[in-house]
Design a protein around this motif. Structure first.
Motif, mmCIF file in Angstrom:
data_model
loop_
_atom_site.group_PDB
_atom_site.id
_atom_site.type_symbol
_atom_site.label_atom_id
_atom_site.label_comp_id
_atom_site.label_asym_id
_atom_site.label_seq_id
_atom_site.Cartn_x
_atom_site.Cartn_y
_atom_site.Cartn_z
ATOM 1 N N PHE A 1 15.252 -4.266 1.889
ATOM 2 C CA PHE A 1 15.779 -3.648 3.109
ATOM 3 C C PHE A 1 15.768 -2.128 2.989
ATOM 4 O O PHE A 1 15.367 -1.426 3.923
ATOM 5 C CB PHE A 1 17.203 -4.147 3.392
ATOM 6 N N ASP A 2 16.205 -1.597 1.845
ATOM 7 C CA ASP A 2 16.173 -0.146 1.638
ATOM 8 C C ASP A 2 14.755 0.397 1.781
ATOM 9 O O ASP A 2 14.533 1.461 2.366
ATOM 10 C CB ASP A 2 16.699 0.208 0.242
ATOM 11 N N LYS A 3 13.792 -0.339 1.254
ATOM 12 C CA LYS A 3 12.390 0.097 1.341
ATOM 13 C C LYS A 3 11.913 0.084 2.797
ATOM 14 O O LYS A 3 11.210 1.004 3.237
ATOM 15 C CB LYS A 3 11.499 -0.799 0.490
ATOM 16 N N LEU A 4 12.297 -0.953 3.540
ATOM 17 C CA LEU A 4 11.893 -1.021 4.942
ATOM 18 C C LEU A 4 12.482 0.138 5.751
ATOM 19 O O LEU A 4 11.820 0.688 6.631
ATOM 20 C CB LEU A 4 12.320 -2.351 5.561
ATOM 21 N N VAL A 5 13.709 0.500 5.442
ATOM 22 C CA VAL A 5 14.330 1.640 6.127
ATOM 23 C C VAL A 5 13.519 2.908 5.879
ATOM 24 O O VAL A 5 13.224 3.678 6.807
ATOM 25 C CB VAL A 5 15.788 1.828 5.656
ATOM 26 N N ARG A 6 13.108 3.119 4.642
ATOM 27 C CA ARG A 6 12.326 4.325 4.315
ATOM 28 C C ARG A 6 10.943 4.261 4.989
ATOM 29 O O ARG A 6 10.459 5.253 5.531
ATOM 30 C CB ARG A 6 12.184 4.469 2.801
ATOM 31 N N MET A 7 10.316 3.099 4.960
ATOM 32 C CA MET A 7 9.012 2.947 5.618
ATOM 33 C C MET A 7 9.128 3.213 7.117
ATOM 34 O O MET A 7 8.250 3.848 7.711
ATOM 35 C CB MET A 7 8.467 1.536 5.375
ATOM 36 N N GLN A 8 10.200 2.720 7.716
ATOM 37 C CA GLN A 8 10.421 2.927 9.146
ATOM 38 C C GLN A 8 10.483 4.416 9.471
ATOM 39 O O GLN A 8 9.875 4.886 10.431
ATOM 40 C CB GLN A 8 11.744 2.243 9.548
ATOM 41 N N HIS A 9 11.171 5.176 8.644
ATOM 42 C CA HIS A 9 11.310 6.605 8.906
ATOM 43 C C HIS A 9 10.031 7.379 8.589
ATOM 44 O O HIS A 9 9.825 8.471 9.111
ATOM 45 C CB HIS A 9 12.504 7.164 8.124
ATOM 46 N N ASP B 1 0.823 -1.210 0.000
ATOM 47 C CA ASP B 1 0.000 0.000 0.000
ATOM 48 C C ASP B 1 0.854 1.256 0.000
ATOM 49 O O ASP B 1 0.604 2.181 -0.787
ATOM 50 C CB ASP B 1 -0.924 0.025 1.223
ATOM 51 N N ILE B 2 1.862 1.311 0.862
ATOM 52 C CA ILE B 2 2.635 2.544 0.964
ATOM 53 C C ILE B 2 3.454 2.795 -0.297
ATOM 54 O O ILE B 2 3.609 3.938 -0.731
ATOM 55 C CB ILE B 2 3.531 2.536 2.232
ATOM 56 N N ILE B 3 3.943 1.727 -0.924
ATOM 57 C CA ILE B 3 4.673 1.892 -2.192
ATOM 58 C C ILE B 3 3.715 2.264 -3.306
ATOM 59 O O ILE B 3 4.023 3.097 -4.164
ATOM 60 C CB ILE B 3 5.449 0.611 -2.543
ATOM 61 N N SER B 4 2.516 1.682 -3.288
ATOM 62 C CA SER B 4 1.513 1.984 -4.312
ATOM 63 C C SER B 4 1.081 3.443 -4.267
ATOM 64 O O SER B 4 0.926 4.095 -5.302
ATOM 65 C CB SER B 4 0.292 1.073 -4.123
ATOM 66 N N ILE B 5 0.924 3.972 -3.054
ATOM 67 C CA ILE B 5 0.442 5.342 -2.896
ATOM 68 C C ILE B 5 1.550 6.365 -3.113
ATOM 69 O O ILE B 5 1.305 7.455 -3.650
ATOM 70 C CB ILE B 5 -0.187 5.512 -1.495
ATOM 71 N N HIS B 6 2.784 6.014 -2.746
ATOM 72 C CA HIS B 6 3.905 6.956 -2.881
ATOM 73 C C HIS B 6 5.072 6.307 -3.635
ATOM 74 O O HIS B 6 6.186 6.200 -3.100
ATOM 75 C CB HIS B 6 4.380 7.400 -1.497
ATOM 76 N N PRO B 7 4.867 5.878 -4.878
ATOM 77 C CA PRO B 7 5.933 5.159 -5.595
ATOM 78 C C PRO B 7 7.189 5.995 -5.804
ATOM 79 O O PRO B 7 8.303 5.459 -5.818
ATOM 80 C CB PRO B 7 5.264 4.806 -6.937
ATOM 81 N N GLN B 8 7.035 7.309 -5.947
ATOM 82 C CA GLN B 8 8.199 8.159 -6.207
ATOM 83 C C GLN B 8 9.165 8.164 -5.026
ATOM 84 O O GLN B 8 10.380 8.336 -5.201
ATOM 85 C CB GLN B 8 7.754 9.596 -6.529
ATOM 86 N N GLU B 9 8.650 7.945 -3.816
ATOM 87 C CA GLU B 9 9.522 7.944 -2.638
ATOM 88 C C GLU B 9 10.463 6.735 -2.631
ATOM 89 O O GLU B 9 11.527 6.771 -2.025
ATOM 90 C CB GLU B 9 8.690 7.946 -1.353
ATOM 91 N N PHE B 10 10.049 5.650 -3.287
ATOM 92 C CA PHE B 10 10.826 4.413 -3.266
ATOM 93 C C PHE B 10 11.517 4.135 -4.598
ATOM 94 O O PHE B 10 12.087 3.055 -4.783
ATOM 95 C CB PHE B 10 9.905 3.237 -2.917
ATOM 96 N N GLU B 11 11.501 5.094 -5.477
ATOM 97 C CA GLU B 11 11.982 4.898 -6.848
ATOM 98 C C GLU B 11 13.433 4.439 -6.906
ATOM 99 O O GLU B 11 13.818 3.644 -7.765
ATOM 100 C CB GLU B 11 11.810 6.202 -7.628
ATOM 101 N N PHE B 12 14.267 4.928 -5.996
ATOM 102 C CA PHE B 12 15.693 4.628 -6.070
ATOM 103 C C PHE B 12 16.137 3.579 -5.046
ATOM 104 O O PHE B 12 17.325 3.324 -4.902
ATOM 105 C CB PHE B 12 16.509 5.917 -5.881
#
Length: 298
Positions: free
Chosen positions: A82-90, A66-77
């Motif tokens: 693990f990188d995605k989990l770090v961003r979700m955590q913050h 859900d969070i990647i679907s709603i904000h894909p640009q935040e996870f683009e790079f």
């Protein structure tokens, strides 16, 4: 909710107390690897995802999608889970990560977060002694396997960890459908992955050194403990993570934070986003700061 821990024997009353304690701290001749500070000493070191009161564990796979679907640009790079989990955590989503820091003064700042008005939640700080066998970098295969557990449905995770407990060989374990699916997800980020997963690698939490790829991790000297299962499940014979704990009385928190600010440890520095800076400036010049009654006791 969870089992509260006993009050540690050592109390820290000032920054100078703490620095003296840390400089002299050793266990089996080794210095601490990392530190974690919490507003309340009684909270165990546990990912928010695993807490019953959060209620998100059974929907972990849906939450991350859900969070990647709603904000894909935040996870683009972000190249790995693990990188995605770090961003979700913050961003505040409960994940299977626990924040730690290599800077003990940063941990002290988190341990001196003021309690709600109605509570006396004395702060706590853990110094972690993490064996080499339990340390990994962000691009480790083991980290990829543990992080990608987040992509599995709860029924698939249950099947996988049942196999962790019951299978006797690595070949038998890797024949399980849930394990094959986990290897499939790991293969997305690591095309050369051999599709061989060790059951014991998914049990004990590991200390992960992340990429210093965002301002907050840099500011906080951040690192993470990454959790796989909620229990040992009879596997995972690597050395234990040892720790030493101290506590900070609620009435000492404000003065300790004042002194940390003189050393450059404050909210605006640790959370470099503009909204946090604005909050810090408002508190500095406003009336929001709250001093506690020095006579209040546990």
């Amino acid at each position: 909710m969870y089992t509260k821990l006993k009050l540690p024997s050592i109390r820290i009353e000032s920054v100078s107390d703490f620095i003296k304690y840390i400089v002299e701290l050793r266990k089996d001749g080794s210095k601490p690897t990392a530190f974690r500070g919490q507003r309340y000493y009684g909270w165990p070191m546990q990912p928010k995802l695993f807490r019953e009161d959060e209620g998100i564990f059974n929907s972990e796979d849906l939450a991350v999608r859900d969070i990647i679907s709603i904000h894909p640009q935040e996870f683009e790079f972000d190249k790995s889970m693990f990188d995605k989990l770090v961003r979700m955590q913050h961003f505040g989503l409960p994940t299977r990560l626990v924040d730690v820091t290599t800077n003990p003064l940063v941990a002290l700042w988190f341990a001196t977060e003021p309690s709600p008005e109605s509570e006396n939640q004395h702060g706590g700080l853990q110094s972690l002694f993490i064996p080499r066998d339990r340390q990994r970098y962000y691009d480790s295969d083991r980290v990829s396997c543990m992080a990608n557990l987040a992509n599995l449905k709860v029924t698939q995770k249950n099947e996988l960890f049942k196999a962790v407990a019951l299978t006797k060989t690595i070949e038998e374990f890797n024949e399980q459908q849930a394990v094959k699916l986990l290897a499939f997800y790991v293969g997305f980020e690591k095309p050369n992955f051999l599709n061989i997963i060790k059951a014991s690698d998914l049990v004990l939490p590991v200390y992960v050194k992340p990429k210093m790829s965002n301002k907050r991790i840099i500011a906080q000297s951040g690192a993470f403990m990454l959790f796989g299962s909620r229990g040992r499940l009879g596997k995972g014979r690597e050395p234990n993570v040892k720790s030493e704990r101290v506590w900070i009385h609620e009435d000492d928190k404000a003065e300790i934070r004042d002194h940390l600010q003189l050393l450059g440890i404050h909210e605006s520095a640790l959370f470099p986003e503009i909204d946090k800076t604005a909050k810090f400036i408002s508190i500095r010049y406003g009336n929001e700061r709250r001093d506690r009654n020095v006579d209040s006791l546990i």
